[in-house]
Design a protein around this motif. Structure first.
Motif, PDB file in Angstrom:
ATOM      1  N   ASP A   1     -99.428  69.972 -26.625  1.00  0.00           N
ATOM      2  CA  ASP A   1     -98.413  70.923 -25.913  1.00  0.00           C
ATOM      3  C   ASP A   1     -98.586  72.424 -26.136  1.00  0.00           C
ATOM      4  O   ASP A   1     -98.519  72.311 -24.283  1.00  0.00           O
ATOM      5  CB  ASP A   1     -97.252  70.322 -25.974  1.00  0.00           C
ATOM      6  CG  ASP A   1     -96.919  68.524 -25.708  1.00  0.00           C
ATOM      7  OD1 ASP A   1     -98.439  68.563 -24.887  1.00  0.00           O
ATOM      8  OD2 ASP A   1     -96.140  68.214 -25.970  1.00  0.00           O
ATOM      9  N   HIS A   2     -98.926  73.033 -26.376  1.00  0.00           N
ATOM     10  CA  HIS A   2     -98.043  74.776 -26.456  1.00  0.00           C
ATOM     11  C   HIS A   2     -99.832  74.733 -25.528  1.00  0.00           C
ATOM     12  O   HIS A   2     -99.414  75.743 -24.612  1.00  0.00           O
ATOM     13  CB  HIS A   2     -98.596  75.290 -28.083  1.00  0.00           C
ATOM     14  CG  HIS A   2     -98.003  76.452 -27.855  1.00  0.00           C
ATOM     15  ND1 HIS A   2     -97.182  77.216 -27.234  1.00  0.00           N
ATOM     16  CD2 HIS A   2     -98.810  77.618 -28.128  1.00  0.00           C
ATOM     17  CE1 HIS A   2     -97.317  78.673 -27.448  1.00  0.00           C
ATOM     18  NE2 HIS A   2     -98.714  79.097 -28.212  1.00  0.00           N
ATOM     19  N   LEU A   3    -101.193  74.448 -25.506  1.00  0.00           N
ATOM     20  CA  LEU A   3    -102.210  75.042 -25.234  1.00  0.00           C
ATOM     21  C   LEU A   3    -101.868  74.702 -24.325  1.00  0.00           C
ATOM     22  O   LEU A   3    -102.620  75.417 -22.734  1.00  0.00           O
ATOM     23  CB  LEU A   3    -103.159  74.433 -25.513  1.00  0.00           C
ATOM     24  CG  LEU A   3    -103.769  74.751 -27.608  1.00  0.00           C
ATOM     25  CD1 LEU A   3    -104.687  74.380 -27.780  1.00  0.00           C
ATOM     26  CD2 LEU A   3    -103.765  76.452 -27.240  1.00  0.00           C
ATOM     27  N   ALA A   4    -101.712  73.379 -23.635  1.00  0.00           N
ATOM     28  CA  ALA A   4    -101.638  72.452 -21.794  1.00  0.00           C
ATOM     29  C   ALA A   4    -100.569  73.791 -21.336  1.00  0.00           C
ATOM     30  O   ALA A   4    -101.232  73.505 -19.787  1.00  0.00           O
ATOM     31  CB  ALA A   4    -101.857  71.013 -21.793  1.00  0.00           C
ATOM     32  N   HIS A   5     -99.366  73.351 -21.951  1.00  0.00           N
ATOM     33  CA  HIS A   5     -98.994  74.189 -20.991  1.00  0.00           C
ATOM     34  C   HIS A   5     -98.316  75.587 -21.202  1.00  0.00           C
ATOM     35  O   HIS A   5     -98.663  76.285 -20.809  1.00  0.00           O
ATOM     36  CB  HIS A   5     -97.500  73.400 -20.640  1.00  0.00           C
ATOM     37  CG  HIS A   5     -97.710  72.283 -21.366  1.00  0.00           C
ATOM     38  ND1 HIS A   5     -97.288  71.700 -20.118  1.00  0.00           N
ATOM     39  CD2 HIS A   5     -97.469  71.379 -22.015  1.00  0.00           C
ATOM     40  CE1 HIS A   5     -97.511  70.400 -19.488  1.00  0.00           C
ATOM     41  NE2 HIS A   5     -97.694  69.879 -21.475  1.00  0.00           N
ATOM     42  N   CYS A   6     -97.776  75.851 -22.211  1.00  0.00           N
ATOM     43  CA  CYS A   6     -97.740  77.663 -22.353  1.00  0.00           C
ATOM     44  C   CYS A   6     -98.742  78.088 -21.968  1.00  0.00           C
ATOM     45  O   CYS A   6     -97.819  79.341 -21.728  1.00  0.00           O
ATOM     46  CB  CYS A   6     -96.905  77.611 -23.937  1.00  0.00           C
ATOM     47  SG  CYS A   6     -95.179  76.809 -23.749  1.00  0.00           S
TER      48      CYS A   6
ATOM     49  N   ALA B   1    -104.185  87.617 -25.694  1.00  0.00           N
ATOM     50  CA  ALA B   1    -102.650  87.583 -26.387  1.00  0.00           C
ATOM     51  C   ALA B   1    -102.508  86.874 -26.689  1.00  0.00           C
ATOM     52  O   ALA B   1    -102.239  85.134 -28.038  1.00  0.00           O
ATOM     53  CB  ALA B   1    -101.548  88.355 -25.867  1.00  0.00           C
ATOM     54  N   ARG B   2    -102.570  85.468 -25.575  1.00  0.00           N
ATOM     55  CA  ARG B   2    -101.962  84.214 -25.820  1.00  0.00           C
ATOM     56  C   ARG B   2    -103.018  83.038 -26.830  1.00  0.00           C
ATOM     57  O   ARG B   2    -102.387  82.919 -27.552  1.00  0.00           O
ATOM     58  CB  ARG B   2    -102.334  83.564 -24.312  1.00  0.00           C
ATOM     59  CG  ARG B   2    -100.603  83.524 -23.980  1.00  0.00           C
ATOM     60  CD  ARG B   2     -99.204  83.770 -24.647  1.00  0.00           C
ATOM     61  NE  ARG B   2     -98.143  84.062 -23.444  1.00  0.00           N
ATOM     62  CZ  ARG B   2     -96.858  84.449 -24.087  1.00  0.00           C
ATOM     63  NH1 ARG B   2     -96.462  83.124 -24.973  1.00  0.00           N
ATOM     64  NH2 ARG B   2     -96.092  85.038 -23.438  1.00  0.00           N
TER      65      ARG B   2
ATOM     66  N   HIS C   1     -88.079  75.939 -20.794  1.00  0.00           N
ATOM     67  CA  HIS C   1     -88.460  75.004 -21.418  1.00  0.00           C
ATOM     68  C   HIS C   1     -89.523  75.010 -22.411  1.00  0.00           C
ATOM     69  O   HIS C   1     -90.484  74.862 -21.853  1.00  0.00           O
ATOM     70  CB  HIS C   1     -88.355  73.911 -20.417  1.00  0.00           C
ATOM     71  CG  HIS C   1     -89.262  73.547 -19.502  1.00  0.00           C
ATOM     72  ND1 HIS C   1     -90.799  72.374 -19.979  1.00  0.00           N
ATOM     73  CD2 HIS C   1     -89.443  73.599 -18.272  1.00  0.00           C
ATOM     74  CE1 HIS C   1     -91.424  72.584 -18.893  1.00  0.00           C
ATOM     75  NE2 HIS C   1     -90.702  72.452 -18.063  1.00  0.00           N
ATOM     76  N   PRO C   2     -90.481  74.449 -23.111  1.00  0.00           N
ATOM     77  CA  PRO C   2     -90.715  74.061 -23.928  1.00  0.00           C
ATOM     78  C   PRO C   2     -91.684  73.354 -24.182  1.00  0.00           C
ATOM     79  O   PRO C   2     -91.582  72.365 -23.036  1.00  0.00           O
ATOM     80  CB  PRO C   2     -90.123  73.892 -25.866  1.00  0.00           C
ATOM     81  CG  PRO C   2     -89.335  72.935 -25.009  1.00  0.00           C
ATOM     82  CD  PRO C   2     -88.644  73.728 -24.286  1.00  0.00           C
ATOM     83  N   GLY C   3     -92.791  73.883 -24.212  1.00  0.00           N
ATOM     84  CA  GLY C   3     -94.591  72.866 -23.431  1.00  0.00           C
ATOM     85  C   GLY C   3     -94.193  71.180 -23.941  1.00  0.00           C
ATOM     86  O   GLY C   3     -94.762  70.343 -23.523  1.00  0.00           O
ATOM     87  N   TYR C   4     -94.001  70.714 -25.202  1.00  0.00           N
ATOM     88  CA  TYR C   4     -93.469  69.392 -26.012  1.00  0.00           C
ATOM     89  C   TYR C   4     -92.080  68.426 -24.806  1.00  0.00           C
ATOM     90  O   TYR C   4     -92.042  67.996 -25.603  1.00  0.00           O
ATOM     91  CB  TYR C   4     -92.963  69.820 -26.883  1.00  0.00           C
ATOM     92  CG  TYR C   4     -92.143  70.426 -27.571  1.00  0.00           C
ATOM     93  CD1 TYR C   4     -90.990  69.716 -27.565  1.00  0.00           C
ATOM     94  CD2 TYR C   4     -92.616  71.301 -27.669  1.00  0.00           C
ATOM     95  CE1 TYR C   4     -89.844  70.165 -27.984  1.00  0.00           C
ATOM     96  CE2 TYR C   4     -90.981  72.641 -28.737  1.00  0.00           C
ATOM     97  CZ  TYR C   4     -89.277  71.808 -28.123  1.00  0.00           C
ATOM     98  OH  TYR C   4     -88.521  72.480 -29.216  1.00  0.00           O
ATOM     99  N   ILE C   5     -92.121  69.324 -24.338  1.00  0.00           N
ATOM    100  CA  ILE C   5     -90.560  68.484 -23.441  1.00  0.00           C
ATOM    101  C   ILE C   5     -91.055  67.278 -23.487  1.00  0.00           C
ATOM    102  O   ILE C   5     -89.936  66.869 -22.987  1.00  0.00           O
ATOM    103  CB  ILE C   5     -89.986  69.730 -22.257  1.00  0.00           C
ATOM    104  CG1 ILE C   5     -88.384  69.982 -22.524  1.00  0.00           C
ATOM    105  CG2 ILE C   5     -90.903  69.856 -21.367  1.00  0.00           C
ATOM    106  CD1 ILE C   5     -87.547  69.194 -22.870  1.00  0.00           C
TER     107      ILE C   5
END
Length: 99
Positions: free
Chosen positions: A66-71, A84-85, A8-12
């Motif tokens: 949210d992308h940084l904190a999760h994904c 790469a991330r 699921h996306p990090g912003y879920i």
């Protein structure tokens, strides 16, 4: 860099808040259209454009955080290529700064 699929996306966790903000921005866009149709004063329209731009930037920063904190965090913790991330996140920041 988007070859691995997240469950699921990090912003879920923020999805409802993000959607609410986007709906308000959609309303702002319709309001701007009405202002132009009604031939409102330029400065009033520009003020609303500024408010809408700020609201979009807020959504972008929420998604980036949210992308940084999760994904990104999860990819690195899971052994994915950290460089790469981080490059992917850096490119996203660069796009936001140019916008």
């Amino acid at each position: 860099m988007t070859d691995s699929v997240q469950a699921h996306p990090g912003y879920i966790g923020e999805k409802d808040k993000v959607l609410a903000r986007l709906k308000r921005i959609e309303g702002q866009a319709r309001g701007l259209q009405r202002m132009v149709e009604d031939e409102q004063y330029c400065i009033e329209i520009l003020t609303q454009v500024s408010a809408m731009t700020s609201a979009l930037r807020s959504v972008a920063l929420t998604l980036l955080d949210d992308h940084l904190a999760h994904c990104v965090h999860d990819a690195i913790a899971g052994g994915d290529d950290a460089a790469a991330r981080l490059a992917e996140a850096s490119a996203a920041v660069a796009r936001l700064v140019r916008a």
